[in-house]
Design an enzyme around this catalytic site. Structure first.
Site, PDB file in Angstrom:
ATOM      1  N   TYR A  90      47.247  62.772   8.228  1.00  0.00           N
ATOM      2  CA  TYR A  90      46.939  64.058   8.382  1.00  0.00           C
ATOM      3  C   TYR A  90      46.800  64.434   9.937  1.00  0.00           C
ATOM      4  O   TYR A  90      45.932  64.567  10.551  1.00  0.00           O
ATOM      5  CB  TYR A  90      45.754  64.568   7.787  1.00  0.00           C
ATOM      6  CG  TYR A  90      45.482  66.196   7.416  1.00  0.00           C
ATOM      7  CD1 TYR A  90      46.068  66.865   6.464  1.00  0.00           C
ATOM      8  CD2 TYR A  90      44.157  66.529   8.439  1.00  0.00           C
ATOM      9  CE1 TYR A  90      45.727  68.141   6.522  1.00  0.00           C
ATOM     10  CE2 TYR A  90      44.008  68.036   7.965  1.00  0.00           C
ATOM     11  CZ  TYR A  90      44.732  68.696   7.301  1.00  0.00           C
ATOM     12  OH  TYR A  90      44.364  69.964   7.058  1.00  0.00           O
ATOM     13  N   ASN A 136      31.460  68.336  -0.379  1.00  0.00           N
ATOM     14  CA  ASN A 136      31.945  66.888  -0.810  1.00  0.00           C
ATOM     15  C   ASN A 136      31.117  65.994  -0.231  1.00  0.00           C
ATOM     16  O   ASN A 136      31.516  65.026  -0.262  1.00  0.00           O
ATOM     17  CB  ASN A 136      33.492  66.978  -0.581  1.00  0.00           C
ATOM     18  CG  ASN A 136      33.985  67.101   0.787  1.00  0.00           C
ATOM     19  OD1 ASN A 136      33.226  67.946   1.356  1.00  0.00           O
ATOM     20  ND2 ASN A 136      34.887  66.456   1.134  1.00  0.00           N
ATOM     21  N   ASP A 194      42.693  60.766   6.999  1.00  0.00           N
ATOM     22  CA  ASP A 194      43.391  59.786   7.484  1.00  0.00           C
ATOM     23  C   ASP A 194      44.603  60.050   8.446  1.00  0.00           C
ATOM     24  O   ASP A 194      44.591  61.288   8.867  1.00  0.00           O
ATOM     25  CB  ASP A 194      43.762  58.923   6.136  1.00  0.00           C
ATOM     26  CG  ASP A 194      44.724  59.890   5.480  1.00  0.00           C
ATOM     27  OD1 ASP A 194      45.492  60.641   6.041  1.00  0.00           O
ATOM     28  OD2 ASP A 194      44.918  59.507   4.233  1.00  0.00           O
ATOM     29  N   SER A 205      22.271  66.058  10.521  1.00  0.00           N
ATOM     30  CA  SER A 205      21.034  66.299   9.901  1.00  0.00           C
ATOM     31  C   SER A 205      20.355  67.383   9.882  1.00  0.00           C
ATOM     32  O   SER A 205      19.515  67.690   9.001  1.00  0.00           O
ATOM     33  CB  SER A 205      20.337  65.062  10.309  1.00  0.00           C
ATOM     34  OG  SER A 205      20.117  65.133  11.758  1.00  0.00           O
TER      35      SER A 205
END
Length: 144
Positions: free
Chosen positions: A98, A89, A95, A77
């Protein structure tokens, strides 16, 4: 019990061990933050960006993600407040495919305001490990 429920139960009732290593041996160890369930990621080197510019940065970390587990990576934050920088993005998903020694985590960031440089070991991102959705619950219909 479904595979996802079994996996979630396993994660919630046991400590899942996820092997990781840093390319830079001076990086601070990963640890869960005091107020929450997320783990901070630090910049491995100083990052200098100018307003309007973006760059893919390395996080200099690789993990052997257990099958059925994925990582969600989001900005802290304070990232925008302190540096004027955003994660392009909005969220990164890493996942369980990788997970090799060459699969180094990266982040695409952009400088929106001139607020200062990100210094080496500044905590800029955070991640959490969650069960992956192994099977698609989607069913194609001709009509709804």
């Amino acid at each position: 019990m479904s595979k996802i429920k079994r996996l979630l139960n396993f994660i919630l009732t046991r400590k899942v061990k996820v092997p990781y290593y840093f390319l830079d041996k001076q990086m601070p160890s990963l640890k869960q933050i005091n107020k929450g369930n997320w783990i901070d990621l630090a910049a491995p080197s100083q990052i200098i960006l100018h307003k309007g510019s973006s760059r893919m940065i390395t996080l200099a970390i690789a993990m052997y993600m257990p099958e059925g587990i994925e990582a969600n990576v989001l900005p802290r934050s304070s990232m925008y407040k302190n540096y004027g920088t955003i994660l392009l993005n909005s969220e990164g998903v890493i996942d369980d495919t990788y997970r090799g020694p060459e699969d180094i985590w990266r982040a695409n960031i952009m400088q929106l305001e001139e607020k200062g440089n990100i210094e080496k070991h500044d905590r800029i991102l955070q991640f959490r490990l969650i069960p992956a959705m192994n099977a698609s619950p989607l069913v194609k219909l001709k009509f709804l």
